[in-house]
Design a protein around this motif. Sequence first.
Motif, PDB file in Angstrom:
ATOM      1  N   LEU A   1      67.838  62.679 100.487  1.00 51.38           N
ATOM      2  CA  LEU A   1      67.870  61.811  99.279  1.00 51.38           C
ATOM      3  C   LEU A   1      69.221  61.986  98.586  1.00 51.38           C
ATOM      4  O   LEU A   1      69.656  61.189  97.793  1.00 51.38           O
ATOM      5  CB  LEU A   1      66.718  62.160  98.333  1.00 51.38           C
ATOM      6  N   GLY A   2      69.677  63.136  98.610  1.00 53.14           N
ATOM      7  CA  GLY A   2      71.047  63.271  97.723  1.00 53.14           C
ATOM      8  C   GLY A   2      72.267  62.321  98.624  1.00 53.14           C
ATOM      9  O   GLY A   2      73.089  61.797  97.773  1.00 53.14           O
ATOM     10  N   MET A   3      71.994  62.250  99.681  1.00 52.07           N
ATOM     11  CA  MET A   3      73.078  61.493 100.496  1.00 52.07           C
ATOM     12  C   MET A   3      72.860  59.932  99.935  1.00 52.07           C
ATOM     13  O   MET A   3      73.824  59.231  99.902  1.00 52.07           O
ATOM     14  CB  MET A   3      72.885  61.789 101.988  1.00 52.07           C
ATOM     15  N   VAL A   4      71.561  59.575 100.123  1.00 51.34           N
ATOM     16  CA  VAL A   4      71.157  58.203  99.650  1.00 51.34           C
ATOM     17  C   VAL A   4      71.836  58.087  98.221  1.00 51.34           C
ATOM     18  O   VAL A   4      72.312  56.841  97.953  1.00 51.34           O
ATOM     19  CB  VAL A   4      69.643  57.891  99.724  1.00 51.34           C
ATOM     20  N   GLU A   5      71.342  58.781  97.355  1.00 54.03           N
ATOM     21  CA  GLU A   5      71.908  58.522  96.128  1.00 54.03           C
ATOM     22  C   GLU A   5      73.473  58.702  95.835  1.00 54.03           C
ATOM     23  O   GLU A   5      74.016  57.933  95.023  1.00 54.03           O
ATOM     24  CB  GLU A   5      71.385  59.647  95.077  1.00 54.03           C
ATOM     25  N   ALA A   6      74.086  59.468  96.521  1.00 49.52           N
ATOM     26  CA  ALA A   6      75.734  59.523  96.666  1.00 49.52           C
ATOM     27  C   ALA A   6      75.981  57.763  97.166  1.00 49.52           C
ATOM     28  O   ALA A   6      77.086  57.478  96.685  1.00 49.52           O
ATOM     29  CB  ALA A   6      76.144  60.757  97.666  1.00 49.52           C
ATOM     30  N   GLY A   7      75.265  57.329  98.207  1.00 46.06           N
ATOM     31  CA  GLY A   7      75.726  56.178  98.678  1.00 46.06           C
ATOM     32  C   GLY A   7      75.551  55.032  97.730  1.00 46.06           C
ATOM     33  O   GLY A   7      76.256  54.304  97.419  1.00 46.06           O
ATOM     34  N   GLU A   8      74.529  55.414  97.040  1.00 45.87           N
ATOM     35  CA  GLU A   8      74.183  54.366  95.800  1.00 45.87           C
ATOM     36  C   GLU A   8      75.214  54.257  94.914  1.00 45.87           C
ATOM     37  O   GLU A   8      75.541  53.475  94.238  1.00 45.87           O
ATOM     38  CB  GLU A   8      72.711  54.279  95.231  1.00 45.87           C
ATOM     39  N   ARG A   9      75.568  55.626  94.452  1.00 47.29           N
ATOM     40  CA  ARG A   9      76.724  55.890  93.391  1.00 47.29           C
ATOM     41  C   ARG A   9      78.030  55.190  94.054  1.00 47.29           C
ATOM     42  O   ARG A   9      78.692  54.692  93.050  1.00 47.29           O
ATOM     43  CB  ARG A   9      76.850  57.119  92.991  1.00 47.29           C
ATOM     44  N   THR A  10      78.332  55.420  95.143  1.00 44.30           N
ATOM     45  CA  THR A  10      79.759  54.690  95.548  1.00 44.30           C
ATOM     46  C   THR A  10      79.691  53.296  95.565  1.00 44.30           C
ATOM     47  O   THR A  10      80.595  52.719  95.258  1.00 44.30           O
ATOM     48  CB  THR A  10      79.692  55.268  97.181  1.00 44.30           C
ATOM     49  N   VAL A  11      78.442  52.393  96.003  1.00 49.65           N
ATOM     50  CA  VAL A  11      78.359  51.157  96.166  1.00 49.65           C
ATOM     51  C   VAL A  11      78.541  50.760  94.693  1.00 49.65           C
ATOM     52  O   VAL A  11      79.264  49.694  94.179  1.00 49.65           O
ATOM     53  CB  VAL A  11      77.039  50.795  96.674  1.00 49.65           C
ATOM     54  N   ALA A  12      77.872  51.381  93.586  1.00 51.06           N
ATOM     55  CA  ALA A  12      78.040  51.139  92.261  1.00 51.06           C
ATOM     56  C   ALA A  12      79.421  51.248  91.745  1.00 51.06           C
ATOM     57  O   ALA A  12      80.034  50.222  91.300  1.00 51.06           O
ATOM     58  CB  ALA A  12      76.977  51.997  91.232  1.00 51.06           C
ATOM     59  N   ASP A  13      79.783  52.191  91.937  1.00 52.83           N
ATOM     60  CA  ASP A  13      81.560  52.539  91.883  1.00 52.83           C
ATOM     61  C   ASP A  13      82.283  51.368  92.466  1.00 52.83           C
ATOM     62  O   ASP A  13      83.517  50.820  91.701  1.00 52.83           O
ATOM     63  CB  ASP A  13      82.059  53.863  92.255  1.00 52.83           C
ATOM     64  N   MET A  14      82.052  50.963  93.694  1.00 57.25           N
ATOM     65  CA  MET A  14      82.712  49.881  94.317  1.00 57.25           C
ATOM     66  C   MET A  14      82.788  48.417  93.463  1.00 57.25           C
ATOM     67  O   MET A  14      83.639  47.875  93.501  1.00 57.25           O
ATOM     68  CB  MET A  14      82.502  49.957  95.695  1.00 57.25           C
ATOM     69  N   ARG A  15      81.480  48.428  93.263  1.00 54.81           N
ATOM     70  CA  ARG A  15      81.180  47.213  92.465  1.00 54.81           C
ATOM     71  C   ARG A  15      81.800  46.935  91.036  1.00 54.81           C
ATOM     72  O   ARG A  15      82.191  46.031  90.654  1.00 54.81           O
ATOM     73  CB  ARG A  15      79.693  46.771  92.136  1.00 54.81           C
TER      74      ARG A  15
END
Length: 296
Positions: free
Chosen positions: A74-88
């Motif tokens: 779940l930590g990896m999933v949340e990190a991925g979600e944060r990365t996508v948000a940062d990219m957007r």
Amino acid sequence: MEINLEWYRVFSEAAKTGSLTGAAERLHITQPAVSHTLKQLETALGAALFFRTAKGVRLTAEGEALFGCVQQALGMVEAGERTVADMRQLTRGEVHIGASDTLCKHFLLPYLEKFHRDYPEIRIHVTNRTTPETIALLKEGAIDFGIVNLPAADPKVDFRGSASIRDILVGRPDDDAVAQAPLALEQLASYPLLMLEPGGSTRRFLDDFALRRGIRLRPEFELGSIDLLAQFASSGLGLAFVPRQYVEAELRDGRLVEIALDPPLPERRVGIATLRGVPLSTAAKRLLELLPQPLD
């Protein structure tokens, strides 16, 4: 039974709070929904994950083993979600561009400078290649988009015209050809001619223009860039075909003069090449928005 990622979120909250009610409150769902989800997860895994106590629930040995892995996942999933948000939000990301040295310097550079000022956290990678090589990189997935010289064609690539280019013939002010202007195409054989090396779209454009009129251009020097063509021409080594926009300084200070050509070369365009059917990243789309809007 297929396991839903949300089941693991429910499992994680129940394990961390030690309470089905607490998990329900944190997830904004009902306590029966939490209980039902955990039963589904236990059935799917074939193991009991919790046992009840007077104060709530505690993990079984199997539940303890699962909890550590779920937390990491779940930590990896949340990190991925944060990365996508940062990219957007354009606070993280990369843009990979293909373009020739000339197009980088004379067309792309000011837009890259503005983009970097506005979005300093976005890394920009520019690969310098000819138009055919840029298209090949695009099809390989090595770049997000290419800045190319038109005309160009490929069934897998979309090309959009942007800024216009007007090619002219130039030489030194004291060159004999200046006095003879306007020059007919066939007269070019009487003068040393400077052209780009074969293989690029600009050279092909010029060769095709002449061949359609039954004339084969035979350059005395073949060089690797427009800048070199301008330097060689201003040194008196021959006449050169160059885009007017790229030698404005030399024309203003008199190092080069335009030599009228009959017929004149037709206008062409800088093009934006993108891979057909492949969406661009937020950063790439924002950079493209800065470029001159495509012409119809």
